[in-house]
Design an enzyme around this catalytic site. Structure first.
Site, PDB file in Angstrom:
ATOM      1  N   HIS A  62      29.669  28.293  48.165  1.00 49.41           N
ATOM      2  CA  HIS A  62      30.800  27.857  48.981  1.00 49.41           C
ATOM      3  C   HIS A  62      30.199  27.341  50.289  1.00 49.41           C
ATOM      4  O   HIS A  62      29.724  28.119  51.114  1.00 49.41           O
ATOM      5  CB  HIS A  62      31.715  29.065  49.227  1.00 49.41           C
ATOM      6  N   ASP A 119      39.738  25.495  41.141  1.00 55.69           N
ATOM      7  CA  ASP A 119      39.784  26.411  42.291  1.00 55.69           C
ATOM      8  C   ASP A 119      41.184  27.033  42.372  1.00 55.69           C
ATOM      9  O   ASP A 119      41.793  27.128  43.438  1.00 55.69           O
ATOM     10  CB  ASP A 119      39.435  25.704  43.600  1.00 55.69           C
ATOM     11  N   GLY A 137      44.789  28.015  49.769  1.00 52.43           N
ATOM     12  CA  GLY A 137      44.798  28.098  48.310  1.00 52.43           C
ATOM     13  C   GLY A 137      45.925  27.357  47.631  1.00 52.43           C
ATOM     14  O   GLY A 137      47.053  27.294  48.143  1.00 52.43           O
TER      15      GLY A 137
END
Length: 431
Positions: free
Chosen positions: A178, A304, A323
Site C-alpha cells: 500500500h 479493493d 472505501g
C-alpha cells in the site's frame, strides 16, 4: 453435479475464443466441443453470452474477524459470486489482523464452512500491522497465505520494509504494498487539486503515493523480492512502474474499476461513497491508468472491495472512512466503460480480471479439459440500473448507485457447483 454449458462464446484465457459447449463433471471440465449432449446433466443455455474463466480478485476486504457489522466471509463471498468472482484474496487488516497461523486457520475454517467462493488469505507483513516487527513468515506460509501485505497500514520505516522484503524473498512470498507516505497524505480526504480547494476539503497529493512507490521499487530491486503494487492511482505511478519493469524489477500492479472510470469531480456533492484511498484522481490520471493497462504496465484489475455500514458513511465527508463496495459492480463497470467503448476487448478483460491475477497469486485458472471448473457466464449487452439495496454485500457504499451499466453476471460456477444464478436465491451445496 454434471453440467453442460451450451452455445456460449468461450474465451478460455489461453488465447482461444470459439462458440462451443462445455461438459463439467465432478468439478472438472471434461469436454469442450461443438455439440455435447449428455443425459442427466443440468443444461445451461449460454446462447449470445460469454463463458469465461472465473474472475479472481486479489484485493478484497472481508472484514472478518473483528468487523462483522461491515461484512462477513459469508456475505462477502456471496457478493463475490454475484460479481462473477470464483476466488478472492482477503486482506489482513482485520481484528485481530491475519498476522499468525491461528488467524489464518480461522479464516480458512470459516471460508470452508460458510464461504460461497474460494478464499485465499493474505498475511500481514508486521505483527499487529504496526509496521515495527516482522511476522513469522514461515509459519504464515505453511498455514496457507498466498502473499503478505501492509494494506491500510503502510510501513513507514524503510528499514522494516527492507527486512520484510528480504525474508519474503527467502520464502518466495509476494509482497503487496500500500504505497502511501503518511507524512504527505496527512489528514487529506480527496485528491489535492482544484476540486479539493473548491469544496474546502484537505487534499492528498499524488506524491504521497509516488514517493512510497519509488522507495518500494528501490527496495525490491535491492532484495529481489516479488513486489505487487496495490490500487495504483496516478500518472506518475504508472511511469515509475513502467521504468521498473524495463529495469528488470520483479514488479506487478493492479488498478481498481473506480480509478479507471471516475475522477475527483464525482466528489462535487460531498457523497461519502466517493471517498476512497487512494482518492479519485484527475482525468489525466484516469487516461494514464488506462494506457498503462493497455500497454502491460498494469497487470490486473482488482476491486479493493471495502464495505462499510450505512452509519459509517452518514457523516461529514472528512469524517467518513475510506472505501467503496466493489465486488458486485466490477465486471459491469469495466464492461461498460472499457469493453463496450472499444478501449479493450473481452479477451483483455479476461486477462486483467481472471488470468493475470491468478498468475500473480500463483494459482491455476482458465478453461481447458482437465482444469477445475471455475467459470462465469456473462451477458455483456444487458443493461441494468445499479441498486445498492440489492447488493449481497453488507456494504452499500457505492458511487455507482443509480447509474445505468451494461453487463450482467448470469452464472458463477465454483469447482463445478453453481454458486450464483441470476434472480435465484442461493442455497449452498457441499462440493
Amino acid at each position: 453435479m454434471k453440467i453442460v454449458i451450451k452455445n456460449g462464446i468461450v474465451i478460455d484465457g489461453f488465447g482461444g475464443e470459439e462458440k462451443a459447449d462445455i461438459l463439467i463433471n465432478y468439478g472438472i471440465i471434461k469436454g469442450i466441443d461443438k455439440n455435447i449432449d449428455v443425459s442427466d446433466a443440468v443444461v445451461i443455455d449460454a446462447e449470445g453470452k460469454y463463458v469465461l474463466p472465473g474472475f479472481v480478485d486479489m484485493h478484497t476486504h472481508l472484514r472478518q474477524p473483528g468487523f462483522e457489522e461491515k461484512e462477513t466471509i459469508r456475505t462477502g463471498t456471496e457478493a463475490a459470486a454475484a460479481g462473477g468472482f470464483t476466488t478472492v484474496a482477503c486482506m489482513p487488516n482485520t481484528d485481530p489482523p491475519i498476522d499468525s497461523e491461528v488467524v489464518v486457520e480461522y479464516v480458512k475454517a470459516v471460508a470452508q464452512r460458510e464461504g460461497v467462493v474460494k478464499v485465499l488469505p493474505i498475511g500481514a507483513m508486521t505483527k499487529g500491522m504496526k509496521g515495527e516487527e516482522i511476522t513469522e513468515m514461515a509459519k504464515l506460509k505453511k498455514a496457507g497465505v498466498v502473499a503478505l501485505s501492509d494494506d491500510g497500514f503502510p510501513i513507514m520505516s524503510a528499514g522494516v520494509m527492507k527486512r520484510v522484503m528480504t525474508y519474503g524473498k527467502m520464502y518466495d512470498l509476494l509482497m503487496i504494498t500500500h504505497c502511501e507516505d503518511k507524512t504527505l497524505s496527512g489528514e487529506g480526504v480527496v485528491n489535492s487539486g482544484i476540486i479539493a480547494t473548491m469544496l474546502g476539503l484537505k487534499g492528498i497529493p499524488r506524491e504521497a503515493e509516488e514517493v512510497m512507490l519509488a522507495r518500494n521499487i528501490i527496495l525490491a530491486k535491492a532484495t529481489g523480492a516479488k513486489l505487487h503494487i496495490a490500487h495504483v492511482s496516478t500518472k506518475g505511478s504508472v511511469e515509475l512502474i513502467k521504468r521498473a519493469k524495463e529495469e528488470g524489477v520483479s514488479i506487478t500492479a493492479e488498478v481498481t474499476p473506480h480509478h479507471l472510470t471516475l475522477t475527483d469531480e464525482a466528489v462535487y456533492n460531498y457523497d461519502t461513497n466517493t471517498k476512497v484511498f487512494p482518492p479519485l484522481r484527475t482525468r489525466e490520471d484516469v487516461e494514464a491508468l488506462i494506457e498503462g493497462l493497455k500497454d502491460g504496465t498494469i497487470d490486473a484489475i482488482a476491486t479493493d472491495h471495502a464495505p462499510h455500514t450505512r452509519d459509517d458513511k452518514k457523516v461529514p465527508y472528512d469524517m467518513a472512512p475510506f472505501g467503496i463496495s466493489g465486488l458486485e459492480t466490477a465486471f459491469s463497470v469495466i464492461n461498460t466503460f472499457l469493453v463496450q467503448t472499444g478501449i479493450i476487448t473481452m479477451k483483455a478483460l479476461v486477462n486483467y480480471m481472471s488470468m493475470n491475477p491468478a498468475r500473480i497469486l500463483g494459482i491455476s485458472n482458465g478453461i481447458r479439459v482437465g482444469a477445475t471448473a471455475d467459470i462465469v457466464i456473462v451477458n455483456p449487452h444487458e443493461e441494468y440500473t445499479v441498486d445498492k439495496e440489492k447488493f449481497k454485500s453488507k456494504g452499500k457504499n457505492t458511487p455507482y448507485h443509480g447509474m445505468k451499466l451494461k453487463g450482467v453476471v448470469e452464472y458463477t460456477i465454483v469447482e463445478g457447483q453453481i454458486r450464483y444464478q441470476k434472480n435465484k436465491k442461493f442455497e449452498k451445496v457441499e462440493i
